[in-house]
Design a protein around this motif. Structure first.
Motif, PDB file in Angstrom:
ATOM      1  N   GLY A  11       0.639  -1.357  -0.234  1.00 30.40           N
ATOM      2  CA  GLY A  11       0.036  -0.013  -0.165  1.00 30.40           C
ATOM      3  C   GLY A  11       0.710   1.263  -0.042  1.00 30.40           C
ATOM      4  O   GLY A  11       2.088   1.357   0.176  1.00 30.40           O
ATOM      5  N   TRP A  12       0.343   2.465  -0.188  1.00 30.05           N
ATOM      6  CA  TRP A  12       0.935   3.559  -0.015  1.00 30.05           C
ATOM      7  C   TRP A  12       0.057   4.943   0.429  1.00 30.05           C
ATOM      8  O   TRP A  12      -0.631   5.278  -0.393  1.00 30.05           O
ATOM      9  CB  TRP A  12       1.607   3.960  -1.587  1.00 30.05           C
ATOM     10  N   PRO A  43       3.086   4.695  -5.962  1.00 30.86           N
ATOM     11  CA  PRO A  43       2.536   4.225  -7.302  1.00 30.86           C
ATOM     12  C   PRO A  43       3.458   4.000  -8.259  1.00 30.86           C
ATOM     13  O   PRO A  43       3.445   3.402  -9.018  1.00 30.86           O
ATOM     14  CB  PRO A  43       1.632   5.418  -7.344  1.00 30.86           C
ATOM     15  N   ASP A  44       4.448   5.005  -8.330  1.00 30.11           N
ATOM     16  CA  ASP A  44       5.606   4.927  -9.357  1.00 30.11           C
ATOM     17  C   ASP A  44       6.159   3.606  -9.389  1.00 30.11           C
ATOM     18  O   ASP A  44       6.938   3.148 -10.384  1.00 30.11           O
ATOM     19  CB  ASP A  44       6.501   5.988  -9.333  1.00 30.11           C
ATOM     20  N   LEU A  46       5.135   0.665  -8.402  1.00 22.09           N
ATOM     21  CA  LEU A  46       4.597  -0.723  -8.374  1.00 22.09           C
ATOM     22  C   LEU A  46       4.841  -1.532  -9.612  1.00 22.09           C
ATOM     23  O   LEU A  46       4.615  -2.928  -9.428  1.00 22.09           O
ATOM     24  CB  LEU A  46       2.589  -0.180  -8.594  1.00 22.09           C
ATOM     25  N   ILE A  63      -3.253  -6.298  -1.392  1.00 17.55           N
ATOM     26  CA  ILE A  63      -3.376  -5.063  -1.814  1.00 17.55           C
ATOM     27  C   ILE A  63      -4.189  -4.050  -1.087  1.00 17.55           C
ATOM     28  O   ILE A  63      -5.304  -4.467  -0.714  1.00 17.55           O
ATOM     29  CB  ILE A  63      -3.598  -4.912  -3.271  1.00 17.55           C
ATOM     30  N   HIS A  67      -3.582   0.778  -4.494  1.00 14.33           N
ATOM     31  CA  HIS A  67      -3.174  -0.115  -5.401  1.00 14.33           C
ATOM     32  C   HIS A  67      -4.426  -1.004  -6.138  1.00 14.33           C
ATOM     33  O   HIS A  67      -4.030  -1.674  -6.975  1.00 14.33           O
ATOM     34  CB  HIS A  67      -2.099  -0.849  -5.148  1.00 14.33           C
ATOM     35  N   LYS A  68      -5.509  -1.022  -5.391  1.00 13.78           N
ATOM     36  CA  LYS A  68      -6.358  -2.289  -5.979  1.00 13.78           C
ATOM     37  C   LYS A  68      -6.743  -2.290  -7.138  1.00 13.78           C
ATOM     38  O   LYS A  68      -6.946  -3.530  -7.870  1.00 13.78           O
ATOM     39  CB  LYS A  68      -7.629  -2.263  -4.788  1.00 13.78           C
ATOM     40  N   GLU A  69      -6.878  -1.290  -7.617  1.00 14.64           N
ATOM     41  CA  GLU A  69      -7.394  -1.086  -9.434  1.00 14.64           C
ATOM     42  C   GLU A  69      -6.012  -1.208 -10.160  1.00 14.64           C
ATOM     43  O   GLU A  69      -6.037  -1.848 -11.040  1.00 14.64           O
ATOM     44  CB  GLU A  69      -8.159  -0.035  -9.600  1.00 14.64           C
ATOM     45  N   ALA A  70      -4.969  -0.484  -9.619  1.00 15.27           N
ATOM     46  CA  ALA A  70      -3.766  -0.513 -10.427  1.00 15.27           C
ATOM     47  C   ALA A  70      -3.218  -2.072 -10.647  1.00 15.27           C
ATOM     48  O   ALA A  70      -2.699  -2.521 -11.632  1.00 15.27           O
ATOM     49  CB  ALA A  70      -2.766   0.452  -9.989  1.00 15.27           C
ATOM     50  N   VAL A  71      -3.112  -2.774  -9.535  1.00 15.06           N
ATOM     51  CA  VAL A  71      -2.634  -4.047  -9.596  1.00 15.06           C
ATOM     52  C   VAL A  71      -3.470  -5.003 -10.484  1.00 15.06           C
ATOM     53  O   VAL A  71      -3.099  -5.747 -11.283  1.00 15.06           O
ATOM     54  CB  VAL A  71      -2.580  -4.688  -8.197  1.00 15.06           C
ATOM     55  N   ASN A  89      -7.586  -7.559  -4.107  1.00 22.61           N
ATOM     56  CA  ASN A  89      -7.246  -7.360  -2.885  1.00 22.61           C
ATOM     57  C   ASN A  89      -6.114  -8.468  -2.666  1.00 22.61           C
ATOM     58  O   ASN A  89      -5.475  -8.457  -1.735  1.00 22.61           O
ATOM     59  CB  ASN A  89      -7.973  -7.240  -1.578  1.00 22.61           C
TER      60      ASN A  89
END
Ligand code: ATR
Length: 276
Positions: A11-12, A43-44, A46, A63, A67-71, A89
């Motif tokens: 996470g971030w 995020p950068d 990931l 997750i 980040h749940k959508e990006a991953v 997740n």
């Protein structure tokens, strides 16, 4: 002896996550050669994190925000539910590629059944909120066969988008008057927002309108008894707190990685409670 396998929650920022406590408890209990840690990933960074993961070192990861959508977008394969929700997740390996699951809805629903006698009655289910958590919970309640689902959100357009995205027939409550009318019939009210977290900005809702025996569920677990749940408790309504959802979504993730569905028991609840 084979090497200790790693698992992470990313996470971030990753504030104090309870996931390591929960998973390491089960890893120890089932005598598995693994360790679960939290990792702050900006995020950068990931993409690099995902692309440098090695199957023989890491079993997968959880997750959390943001980040749940990006991953979900970054991995090659997704199960049907994660695909529908557009968010994941839990990541594991299938064959040699990363595989996305979403165990949040399972966590919510299993906990609901654990702590109440919710049944598919004609009584409305009201979902308060239309964010990421509402998405998983709406899908779970729909899949469970709840016949009348209502959504109330501060920003109505977001509730409309949620229903359109998921293709679920539910009714949007367009204002407080409609919400209050619906509460008079409702069997279950679910707070899916962060309102009430850390005792701030409690949900401003009059639960005395709800019928006797109605259930009030909250996804917030800090504090365990939110203002909403305290009001429900004082009125003699059934309450379902947010900690169980956290534990049950973790249990399902653990099963995905290790093939064991661990028990969510009082010992674990007490362990996590002591850390809140
Ligand atoms: P999450 O992914 O954790 O669900 P989110 O997507 O940001 O987080 O969603 C937050 C939810 O809490 C939304 O339903 C949001 O309402 P809006 O869509 O109107 O923003 C709701 N929410 C947050 N703060 C709120 C407040 N002060 N009053 C009412 N609703 C609030």
């Amino acid at each position: 002896m084979s090497e200790t396998k790693k698992l992470y929650v990313i996470g971030w920022p990753i504030e104090h996550s309870r996931s390591p406590l929960i998973h390491n408890h089960w890893i120890k209990k089932y005598n598995l050669n693994a360790i679960y840690a939290q990792k702050a990933i900006a995020p950068d960074d990931l993409a690099e994190f995902i692309h440098t993961l090695k199957r023989d070192e890491c079993l997968g990861f959880n997750i959390t925000i943001p980040h749940k959508e990006a991953v979900f977008e970054a991995v090659q394969r997704r199960d049907v539910l994660a695909n529908k929700l557009g968010a994941s997740n839990t990541i594991s390996w299938r064959d040699d590629v990363l595989y996305a699951n979403n165990t949040d809805g399972y966590g919510f629903y299993t906990n609901l059944l654990d702590h109440s006698d919710w049944r598919k009655t004609d009584q409305p289910v009201i979902i308060y909120g239309a964010g990421g958590a509402a998405r998983a919970i709406l899908q779970a309640m729909h899949d469970a066969g709840a016949p009348h689902i209502y959504i109330y959100n501060r920003t109505q357009a977001r509730a409309e988008k949620l229903l359109a995205d998921l293709g679920i027939q539910a009714t949007i409550l367009t204002g407080l008057t409609e919400l209050n009318e619906c509460l008079q019939q409702a069997g279950l009210l679910i707070n899916t927002t962060s309102l009430g977290m850390n005792g701030e900005n409690d949900l401003d809702i009059d639960l005395s309108l709800m019928p006797k025996g109605a259930i009030v569920a909250d996804i917030v677990y800090t504090p365990l008894q939110t203002g909403l749940l305290k009001q429900a408790d004082d009125l003699g309504l059934v309450t379902v707190d947010g900690l169980g959802m956290l534990l049950h979504q973790a249990a399902k993730a653990f099963e995905i990685w290790f093939g064991i569905l661990p028990q969510v028991d009082e010992e674990l609840r007490d362990l996590v409670l002591a850390d809140l």
